[in-house]
Design a protein around this motif. Structure first.
Motif, mmCIF file in Angstrom:
data_model
loop_
_atom_site.group_PDB
_atom_site.id
_atom_site.type_symbol
_atom_site.label_atom_id
_atom_site.label_comp_id
_atom_site.label_asym_id
_atom_site.label_seq_id
_atom_site.Cartn_x
_atom_site.Cartn_y
_atom_site.Cartn_z
ATOM 1 N N GLN A 43 43.414 35.911 29.593
ATOM 2 C CA GLN A 43 42.467 36.408 30.575
ATOM 3 C C GLN A 43 41.287 37.091 29.867
ATOM 4 O O GLN A 43 40.132 36.929 30.261
ATOM 5 C CB GLN A 43 43.170 37.389 31.506
ATOM 6 C CG GLN A 43 42.366 37.724 32.736
ATOM 7 C CD GLN A 43 43.177 38.620 33.656
ATOM 8 O OE1 GLN A 43 44.150 39.242 33.249
ATOM 9 N NE2 GLN A 43 42.777 38.671 34.907
ATOM 10 N N GLU A 44 41.537 37.843 28.824
ATOM 11 C CA GLU A 44 40.475 38.501 28.067
ATOM 12 C C GLU A 44 39.589 37.479 27.375
ATOM 13 O O GLU A 44 38.364 37.619 27.341
ATOM 14 C CB GLU A 44 41.077 39.465 27.039
ATOM 15 C CG GLU A 44 41.640 40.718 27.637
ATOM 16 C CD GLU A 44 42.277 41.604 26.582
ATOM 17 O OE1 GLU A 44 42.098 41.352 25.363
ATOM 18 O OE2 GLU A 44 42.937 42.574 26.976
ATOM 19 N N ARG A 69 47.508 38.200 29.460
ATOM 20 C CA ARG A 69 46.409 39.142 29.347
ATOM 21 C C ARG A 69 45.438 38.693 28.267
ATOM 22 O O ARG A 69 44.217 38.777 28.444
ATOM 23 C CB ARG A 69 46.980 40.526 29.016
ATOM 24 C CG ARG A 69 45.932 41.602 29.182
ATOM 25 C CD ARG A 69 46.483 42.960 28.938
ATOM 26 N NE ARG A 69 47.340 43.341 30.065
ATOM 27 C CZ ARG A 69 48.211 44.328 30.038
ATOM 28 N NH1 ARG A 69 48.372 45.031 28.911
ATOM 29 N NH2 ARG A 69 48.930 44.641 31.076
ATOM 30 N N ASN A 70 45.939 38.226 27.131
ATOM 31 C CA ASN A 70 45.069 37.744 26.050
ATOM 32 C C ASN A 70 44.232 36.563 26.515
ATOM 33 O O ASN A 70 43.041 36.467 26.214
ATOM 34 C CB ASN A 70 45.903 37.339 24.831
ATOM 35 C CG ASN A 70 46.448 38.529 24.084
ATOM 36 O OD1 ASN A 70 45.922 39.627 24.230
ATOM 37 N ND2 ASN A 70 47.488 38.319 23.286
ATOM 38 N N SER A 123 37.350 35.994 30.003
ATOM 39 C CA SER A 123 36.300 36.926 30.416
ATOM 40 C C SER A 123 35.229 37.057 29.317
ATOM 41 O O SER A 123 34.040 37.155 29.604
ATOM 42 C CB SER A 123 36.886 38.290 30.780
ATOM 43 O OG SER A 123 37.429 38.897 29.628
ATOM 44 N N GLN A 124 35.665 37.042 28.067
ATOM 45 C CA GLN A 124 34.703 37.114 26.953
ATOM 46 C C GLN A 124 33.854 35.845 26.926
ATOM 47 O O GLN A 124 32.647 35.901 26.678
ATOM 48 C CB GLN A 124 35.431 37.296 25.631
ATOM 49 C CG GLN A 124 35.972 38.682 25.414
ATOM 50 C CD GLN A 124 36.736 38.794 24.104
ATOM 51 O OE1 GLN A 124 36.881 37.812 23.371
ATOM 52 N NE2 GLN A 124 37.237 40.001 23.823
#
Length: 118
Positions: free
Chosen positions: A9-10, A6-7, A13-14
């Protein structure tokens, strides 16, 4: 691992959002070019030259008006002197005065020698 995924992926995305947003450029100060400086300097010089010309022209007009006023005053003085002299001529050319002066100098009026001219 889900939190790690998740990190990641974030972070991706950022990064995509940052890449999608155009970079903000700092506002560049508009600098005055040497050509513009030259144009402004020429404009200022012409403005100053025009102001000096206007002031000098007004000075000349003032000087001429002052000379005109002095001449008018001088003319009035001469006209007054001339009128005073005309009055004095009339007084001195009085017939009785001329006759008295002639007798004082020893002249006599002989009626037979007088001719009337018209």
């Amino acid at each position: 691992m889900s939190s790690l995924a998740r990190n990641l992926q974030e972070q991706h995305s950022q990064q995509r959002q940052q890449a999608a947003q155009p970079e903000r450029r700092k506002a560049l100060r508009q600098r005055v070019t040497p050509g513009e400086k030259l144009i402004w300097a020429i404009f200022a010089a012409l403005l100053f030259f025009g102001a000096v010309q206007i002031v000098s022209a007004q000075s000349e007009v003032y000087k001429v008006n002052k000379d005109i006023q002095e001449m008018k005053a001088s003319i009035k003085e001469h006209e007054k002197a001339n009128s005073d002299l005309k009055v004095q001529v009339k007084e001195l050319s009085n017939y009785d005065r001329i006759m008295a002066k002639a007798r004082e100098l020893g002249l006599m009026l002989n009626e037979n020698n007088v001719k009337v001219v018209q």
